[in-house]
Design a protein around this motif. Structure first.
Motif, short mmCIF file in Angstrom:
data_model
loop_
_atom_site.label_atom_id
_atom_site.label_comp_id
_atom_site.label_asym_id
_atom_site.label_seq_id
_atom_site.Cartn_x
_atom_site.Cartn_y
_atom_site.Cartn_z
N LEU A 100 0.82 -1.20 0.00
CA LEU A 100 0.00 0.00 0.00
C LEU A 100 0.86 1.26 0.00
CD1 LEU A 100 -2.83 1.29 0.21
CD2 LEU A 100 -2.62 1.10 2.70
N HIS A 101 1.91 1.25 0.81
CA HIS A 101 2.81 2.41 0.87
C HIS A 101 3.50 2.63 -0.47
CE1 HIS A 101 6.73 4.38 1.70
NE2 HIS A 101 5.99 5.14 2.49
N ALA A 102 3.98 1.56 -1.11
CA ALA A 102 4.68 1.70 -2.39
C ALA A 102 3.75 2.21 -3.48
CB ALA A 102 5.28 0.37 -2.79
N VAL A 103 2.53 1.68 -3.53
CA VAL A 103 1.58 2.10 -4.58
C VAL A 103 1.15 3.54 -4.37
CG1 VAL A 103 -0.73 1.69 -5.50
CG2 VAL A 103 0.78 -0.24 -5.06
N LEU A 104 0.84 3.91 -3.13
CA LEU A 104 0.42 5.28 -2.86
C LEU A 104 1.54 6.28 -3.12
CD1 LEU A 104 -1.73 4.91 0.39
CD2 LEU A 104 -2.52 5.30 -1.95
N ARG A 105 2.76 5.92 -2.75
CA ARG A 105 3.87 6.85 -2.98
C ARG A 105 4.11 7.06 -4.47
NH1 ARG A 105 9.05 7.87 -3.89
NH2 ARG A 105 10.13 9.31 -2.46
N TYR A 106 4.04 5.98 -5.23
CA TYR A 106 4.24 6.13 -6.68
C TYR A 106 3.10 6.92 -7.31
CZ TYR A 106 4.55 4.93 -11.60
OH TYR A 106 4.60 5.00 -12.97
N ALA A 107 1.88 6.63 -6.91
CA ALA A 107 0.73 7.32 -7.51
C ALA A 107 0.74 8.81 -7.19
CB ALA A 107 -0.57 6.68 -7.01
N ILE A 108 1.02 9.15 -5.93
CA ILE A 108 1.05 10.57 -5.55
C ILE A 108 2.20 11.29 -6.25
CG2 ILE A 108 1.36 12.14 -3.61
CD1 ILE A 108 -0.04 10.12 -1.84
N SER A 109 3.37 10.67 -6.24
CA SER A 109 4.54 11.31 -6.86
C SER A 109 4.34 11.53 -8.36
CB SER A 109 5.78 10.46 -6.61
OG SER A 109 6.90 11.01 -7.24
N ALA A 110 3.83 10.50 -9.06
CA ALA A 110 3.63 10.64 -10.50
C ALA A 110 2.54 11.67 -10.82
CB ALA A 110 3.28 9.28 -11.11
N SER A 111 1.47 11.68 -10.04
CA SER A 111 0.38 12.63 -10.29
C SER A 111 0.84 14.06 -10.07
CB SER A 111 -0.81 12.30 -9.39
OG SER A 111 -1.27 10.99 -9.61
N VAL A 112 1.53 14.30 -8.96
CA VAL A 112 2.01 15.65 -8.68
C VAL A 112 3.04 16.08 -9.72
CG1 VAL A 112 3.25 17.07 -7.00
CG2 VAL A 112 1.50 15.47 -6.23
N GLN A 113 3.86 15.16 -10.18
CA GLN A 113 4.85 15.49 -11.19
C GLN A 113 4.20 15.92 -12.50
OE1 GLN A 113 7.68 12.36 -11.85
NE2 GLN A 113 8.70 13.41 -13.54
N ARG A 114 3.16 15.20 -12.92
CA ARG A 114 2.46 15.58 -14.16
C ARG A 114 1.74 16.91 -14.01
NH1 ARG A 114 0.00 10.43 -17.45
NH2 ARG A 114 1.93 9.21 -17.53
N VAL A 115 1.15 17.15 -12.85
CA VAL A 115 0.46 18.42 -12.63
C VAL A 115 1.47 19.57 -12.64
CG1 VAL A 115 -0.87 19.76 -10.97
CG2 VAL A 115 -1.48 17.39 -11.42
N ALA A 116 2.63 19.36 -12.01
CA ALA A 116 3.65 20.41 -11.99
C ALA A 116 4.17 20.72 -13.39
CB ALA A 116 4.80 19.99 -11.07
N LEU A 117 4.38 19.69 -14.20
CA LEU A 117 4.82 19.92 -15.58
C LEU A 117 3.76 20.64 -16.39
CD1 LEU A 117 6.65 16.58 -16.49
CD2 LEU A 117 7.67 18.84 -16.21
N TRP A 118 2.49 20.28 -16.19
CA TRP A 118 1.40 20.95 -16.91
C TRP A 118 1.30 22.43 -16.53
CZ3 TRP A 118 -3.39 22.92 -15.11
CH2 TRP A 118 -4.28 23.28 -16.12
N LEU A 119 1.44 22.71 -15.23
CA LEU A 119 1.39 24.11 -14.79
C LEU A 119 2.59 24.89 -15.31
CD1 LEU A 119 0.21 23.68 -11.08
CD2 LEU A 119 -1.14 24.46 -13.04
N HIS A 120 3.74 24.24 -15.37
CA HIS A 120 4.92 24.93 -15.90
C HIS A 120 4.76 25.26 -17.38
CE1 HIS A 120 9.15 25.90 -16.58
NE2 HIS A 120 9.14 25.05 -17.59
N GLN A 121 4.26 24.31 -18.16
CA GLN A 121 4.07 24.57 -19.58
C GLN A 121 2.97 25.59 -19.84
OE1 GLN A 121 3.36 20.77 -21.35
NE2 GLN A 121 5.42 20.00 -20.94
N ARG A 122 1.95 25.58 -18.99
CA ARG A 122 0.87 26.54 -19.18
C ARG A 122 1.29 27.95 -18.79
NH1 ARG A 122 -5.12 26.22 -16.25
NH2 ARG A 122 -6.05 28.00 -17.38
N GLY A 123 2.16 28.07 -17.80
CA GLY A 123 2.58 29.39 -17.35
C GLY A 123 3.67 30.02 -18.18
N ARG A 124 4.26 29.28 -19.11
CA ARG A 124 5.31 29.84 -19.96
C ARG A 124 4.70 30.72 -21.05
NH1 ARG A 124 10.49 27.95 -20.00
NH2 ARG A 124 10.62 28.65 -22.17
N LYS A 125 5.31 31.86 -21.25
CA LYS A 125 4.86 32.76 -22.30
C LYS A 125 5.41 32.35 -23.66
CE LYS A 125 4.47 36.70 -19.15
NZ LYS A 125 4.91 38.10 -18.87
N GLN A 126 6.58 31.70 -23.67
CA GLN A 126 7.19 31.25 -24.90
C GLN A 126 7.22 29.73 -24.92
OE1 GLN A 126 11.06 33.00 -25.07
NE2 GLN A 126 10.31 35.10 -25.27
#
Length: 418
Positions: free
Chosen positions: A266-292
């Motif tokens: 349970l710990h391994a699955v939750l850690r991977y799921a949370i880490s991967a989800s937050v990573q994708r959200v962070a990349l999406w926000l970074h690409q959306r906030g770029r002007k160029q």
């Protein structure tokens, strides 16, 4: 059978179509010429390869002789090499290798003392100081280093690498023997996602005995450690003995591995799921906030957004699952007769300034009993013992990534200016 060689063929002395005496009888090959005119020129005319550059008499290779714009102009597509300036592709490869090396070195080597002290705080239920801030954690880590040496906070690092190797090997083998996908495609289905998460859980279960052995190596005090019996492969040996139930005698309070399988998965699955989800959200926000639009040839755009997103994802996952990790570490260490350092910073009188050592004598019946006991006896803050060491670990990792980014930006500006 009649010979198909040209009449002028005389071995090494053959004179081809460039010779004025024989060149008139051999017209130039073309794609639309009849077959009767082409089959006689199999010696003199090589095949036309798309993209090849066949130079004729009077032409020179612009790559080595002509600078850009003198022969062929800009339409020729040749970039003249500039001495003293490294190629862009070589610089990108060097930058990617250096950035990845800094990240791995920080995560697995420089951050290891923080991991050691965090685990010691998590299993030390006697301590009155919970070390919720990095200031108290750094002071006690400094006192332990002065009393026992630098190696006191880098102990068990070989075991952590062995656990990483076992995890990667088990994941590869299971993915090859089963239809569980090791990587998710860009467009995945819920069935593929469930199989991928199941693979992560099974991998954690396979590595559980070796993780327990590595945990003992990282929290055991250097004062009671036997240097003659310690070795690099002790983690493997202790993991096998823990799995088979043989070897060194343990207390009756030692929990079987079957009681830890579900919490660990349970710990391994939750850690991977949370880490991967937050990573994708962070990349999406970074690409959306770029002007160029990001430039793939720029190392700052090619590597640092992913590294920063991975850093944020791991931080959020470790903070969210810190209470679960505390309970797992206590259950894994119970009954192993492990002696740890006192994390309160109390010095033993008359012992030359060495920190006190304490045995781990927990008596939990299972995972749920451990959670209720920690909340009842230590309060909600008891789940976050050693949280200051976690903050120090990620602050150090983030600072080094920022320093590497600044250094790379300076190098790119210098290369452009020159």
């Amino acid at each position: 059978m009649a010979s198909r060689r040209p009449d002028s063929f005389d071995g090494l002395g053959y004179r081809g179509r460039d010779d004025p005496l024989y060149g008139a009888g051999y017209p130039v090959r073309s794609a639309g010429a009849p077959a009767e005119l082409q089959h006689h020129h199999w010696v003199t005319t090589p095949p036309d390869i798309p993209g090849s550059r066949n130079l004729y008499p009077g032409e020179r290779t612009p790559l080595y002789e002509d600078p850009l714009g003198e022969h062929g102009g800009a339409a020729a597509g040749w970039d003249a090499p500039q001495p003293g300036v490294p190629p862009a592709e070589q610089l990108n490869r060097f930058a990617g290798f250096g950035i990845g090396l800094v990240s791995l070195f920080t995560e697995n080597v420089l951050a290891h003392p923080c991991i050691v002290f965090r685990r010691q705080c998590q299993v030390n239920y006697h301590a009155r100081c919970y070390h919720l801030t990095p200031f108290s954690a750094v002071s006690v880590m400094s006192s332990i280093t002065k009393a026992q040496g630098v190696k006191a906070l880098w102990k068990g690092m070989g075991g952590t690498f062995i656990v990483h190797g076992v995890t990667l090997g088990a994941e590869g083998i299971i993915s090859e023997l089963t239809p569980l996908p090791r990587e998710l495609p860009h467009r995945w289905s819920w069935k593929q996602l469930a199989g991928h998460l199941l693979l992560k859980g099974l991998t954690a279960v396979v590595a559980l005995p070796f993780y327990c052995a590595s945990l003992i190596e990282t929290v055991q005090s250097e004062i009671v450690r036997d240097e003659s019996a310690s070795g690099l492969l002790d983690c493997v040996r202790e993991g096998v003995t823990r799995l088979l139930g043989v070897g060194a005698p343990h207390s009756r309070r030692l929990l079987p591995l079957s009681c830890l399988l579900l919490p660990v998965a349970l710990h391994a699955v939750l850690r991977y799921a949370i880490s991967a989800s937050v990573q994708r959200v962070a990349l999406w926000l970074h690409q959306r906030g770029r002007k160029q639009r990001p430039d793939p040839s720029n190392p700052l755009d090619a590597y640092f957004p992913e590294l920063a997103a991975a850093w944020v994802g791991s931080l959020v996952a470790d903070v969210a699952l810190f209470p679960l990790e505390t309970a797992l570490h206590r259950l894994s260490l119970q009954g192993t007769r492990t002696i740890i350092d006192a994390t309160d910073g109390v010095l033993a009188a008359g012992s030359g300034g060495s920190p006190l050592v304490l045995p781990v004598n927990t008596q939990y019946d299972g995972f749920s009993d451990c959670l209720h006991a920690i909340r009842r006896k230590e309060g909600s803050a008891g789940f976050y013992r050693g949280f200051g060491a976690l903050v120090t670990q990620y602050a150090l990792h983030g600072a080094l990534l920022a320093a590497a980014r600044t250094l790379l930006r300076v190098l790119l500006l210098d290369s452009k200016a020159s």
